[in-house]
Write a protein that holds these residues in place. Structure first.
Motif, PDB file in Angstrom:
ATOM      1  N   ALA A  95      -2.967  -8.769  -5.618  1.00 47.56           N
ATOM      2  CA  ALA A  95      -3.039  -7.762  -6.839  1.00 47.56           C
ATOM      3  C   ALA A  95      -4.288  -8.056  -7.171  1.00 47.56           C
ATOM      4  N   LEU A  96      -5.186  -8.572  -7.847  1.00 47.67           N
ATOM      5  CA  LEU A  96      -6.637  -8.450  -8.598  1.00 47.67           C
ATOM      6  C   LEU A  96      -6.975  -7.008  -8.766  1.00 47.67           C
ATOM      7  N   LEU A  97      -7.077  -7.242  -6.570  1.00 48.26           N
ATOM      8  CA  LEU A  97      -8.033  -6.469  -6.418  1.00 48.26           C
ATOM      9  C   LEU A  97      -7.179  -4.421  -7.423  1.00 48.26           C
ATOM     10  N   ILE A  98      -6.041  -4.812  -7.233  1.00 50.11           N
ATOM     11  CA  ILE A  98      -5.466  -3.485  -7.661  1.00 50.11           C
ATOM     12  C   ILE A  98      -5.748  -3.202  -8.905  1.00 50.11           C
ATOM     13  N   SER A  99      -4.699  -4.294  -9.647  1.00 54.86           N
ATOM     14  CA  SER A  99      -5.723  -4.363 -11.089  1.00 54.86           C
ATOM     15  C   SER A  99      -7.019  -3.716 -11.769  1.00 54.86           C
ATOM     16  N   ALA A 100      -7.585  -4.422 -10.682  1.00 54.85           N
ATOM     17  CA  ALA A 100      -9.340  -3.988 -11.215  1.00 54.85           C
ATOM     18  C   ALA A 100      -9.645  -2.394 -10.958  1.00 54.85           C
ATOM     19  N   LEU A 175      -8.861   0.673   0.498  1.00 57.74           N
ATOM     20  CA  LEU A 175      -8.585   2.041   0.264  1.00 57.74           C
ATOM     21  C   LEU A 175      -7.594   2.404  -0.343  1.00 57.74           C
ATOM     22  N   VAL A 176      -6.613   0.981   0.009  1.00 58.19           N
ATOM     23  CA  VAL A 176      -5.854   1.108  -1.237  1.00 58.19           C
ATOM     24  C   VAL A 176      -5.776   1.025  -2.244  1.00 58.19           C
ATOM     25  N   ALA A 177      -6.745   0.503  -2.929  1.00 60.24           N
ATOM     26  CA  ALA A 177      -7.366  -0.451  -4.592  1.00 60.24           C
ATOM     27  C   ALA A 177      -7.103   1.390  -4.435  1.00 60.24           C
ATOM     28  N   ALA A 178      -8.006   2.332  -4.100  1.00 62.46           N
ATOM     29  CA  ALA A 178      -9.028   3.303  -4.909  1.00 62.46           C
ATOM     30  C   ALA A 178      -7.432   4.458  -4.537  1.00 62.46           C
ATOM     31  N   SER A 237       5.734   1.287 -11.457  1.00 62.06           N
ATOM     32  CA  SER A 237       4.357   0.336 -11.744  1.00 62.06           C
ATOM     33  C   SER A 237       3.356   0.892 -10.298  1.00 62.06           C
ATOM     34  N   PRO A 238       2.571   1.720 -10.437  1.00 60.16           N
ATOM     35  CA  PRO A 238       0.921   2.205  -9.234  1.00 60.16           C
ATOM     36  C   PRO A 238       0.989   0.757  -9.070  1.00 60.16           C
ATOM     37  N   ILE A 239       0.552  -0.570  -9.686  1.00 59.87           N
ATOM     38  CA  ILE A 239      -0.215  -1.631 -10.136  1.00 59.87           C
ATOM     39  C   ILE A 239       0.976  -2.710  -8.745  1.00 59.87           C
ATOM     40  N   TRP A 240       2.362  -2.067  -9.184  1.00 54.88           N
ATOM     41  CA  TRP A 240       2.877  -2.837  -8.103  1.00 54.88           C
ATOM     42  C   TRP A 240       2.744  -2.398  -6.550  1.00 54.88           C
ATOM     43  N   HIS A 241       3.126  -1.376  -6.220  1.00 50.86           N
ATOM     44  CA  HIS A 241       3.131  -0.755  -4.693  1.00 50.86           C
ATOM     45  C   HIS A 241       2.379  -1.153  -4.682  1.00 50.86           C
ATOM     46  N   GLY A 242       0.953  -0.681  -5.151  1.00 52.90           N
ATOM     47  CA  GLY A 242      -0.451  -0.491  -4.232  1.00 52.90           C
ATOM     48  C   GLY A 242      -0.660  -2.505  -3.997  1.00 52.90           C
ATOM     49  N   THR A 243      -0.466  -3.356  -4.796  1.00 56.05           N
ATOM     50  CA  THR A 243      -0.075  -4.957  -4.696  1.00 56.05           C
ATOM     51  C   THR A 243       0.738  -5.239  -3.152  1.00 56.05           C
TER      52      THR A 243
END
Length: 288
Positions: A95-100, A175-178, A237-243
């Motif tokens: 979650a922190l990776l995606i949020s950053a 890759l998910v974070a990007a 939220s893209p953050i939730w889906h990415g997380t």
């Protein structure tokens, strides 16, 4: 046409170096213009590289220490099963990776875009060459994506050192974070390209969009533990889906395969729509 001869170590004169003709240079710019502009943006970023590292990596690592090491001692002592059978550190690391990455997107796709159109007007110089507005937009996106990948890789290395990514597929979270960064950043880039005057719009985006998404996207606790009145924020939220995707690849988070596919489709659709709108806005603003 200019030329100069360079003498080799053996004293012989190799063939003179010749500059490309204007026609050849223009043809290459039309073909590779997005990468040329991306190189220029990356060279600018290199000038404040340590700032990028401290912001993109230092901030989430600080959160990782504070939450995953400090708060975890309290959370895990009161609830051992709320996080799917993994430690709290393992739970929050994706979650922190995606949020950053999403927060980086909020910075890179707002003020630099306004700067390119209004303040320093840095987009118009390349546009005087054979580069098209779409190539300039593409170069900006390529450069920022490289930043996403580099900072995510550095952060993931720290996570791996902590043992917070036990799955062999954990590296896919880079890759998910990007992708999550692009899914949020490209629609925002289109919006920034449409703004003619800065009236605090970007500050409003940070306060009333980015921060709520960060807080209510299942970042620190599972989304279904939040009240229904704010749970819907995570659903869009893209953050939730990415997380959620990050947790699947980082430690094998159990969820229905269709839901995993839905997360991926949601992020891809946002990124594609954002890119289409961005290209259109750049072309409208600068002229084809």
């Amino acid at each position: 046409m200019t030329e100069r001869a360079v003498t080799g170590k053996d004293g012989t004169a190799p063939a003179p170096l010749r500059a490309h003709s204007p026609a050849v240079a223009a043809a290459r710019a039309r073909k590779w213009g997005a990468f040329y502009y991306a190189e220029q943006v990356l060279r600018v970023m290199k000038g404040y590289g340590w700032t990028i590292i401290m912001y993109g990596v230092g901030q989430p690592v600080a959160y990782l220490f504070a939450m995953g090491v400090g708060l975890a001692t309290l959370v895990e002592g009161n609830s051992t099963s709320a996080f799917g059978g993994v430690s709290y550190l393992t739970f929050i690391a994706p979650a922190l990776l995606i949020s950053a990455t999403v927060m980086t997107a909020a910075n890179e796709f707002t003020f630099p875009v306004m700067d390119g159109f209004k303040w320093r007007r840095v987009f118009y110089g390349p546009h005087a060459s054979p580069l098209t507005p779409e190539q300039i937009a593409g170069g900006q996106v390529i450069a920022v994506t490289v930043r996403f990948l580099l900072q995510s890789a550095l952060y993931f290395a720290v996570v791996a050192l902590f043992g917070a990514s036990p799955s062999g597929w954990g590296w896919v979270s880079i890759l998910v974070a990007a992708l999550a960064g692009l899914s949020f950043g490209l629609p925002l880039m289109a919006y920034a390209a449409a703004i003619k005057d800065d009236k605090g719009q970007f500050a409003m985006v940070m306060r009333f969009i980015v921060m709520p998404l960060f807080l209510f996207s299942g970042t620190f606790f599972p989304l279904d533990t939040l009240p229904l009145g704010v749970r819907w924020i995570g659903w869009i939220s893209p953050i939730w889906h990415g997380t959620e995707l990050g947790r699947v690849v980082s430690y094998g988070y159990q969820e229905a395969p269709l839901l995993t596919a839905a997360h991926l489709v949601f992020l891809l659709v946002l990124a594609v729509v954002g890119w289409i709108l961005t290209r259109r806005q750049f072309a409208n603003r600068m002229g084809s």
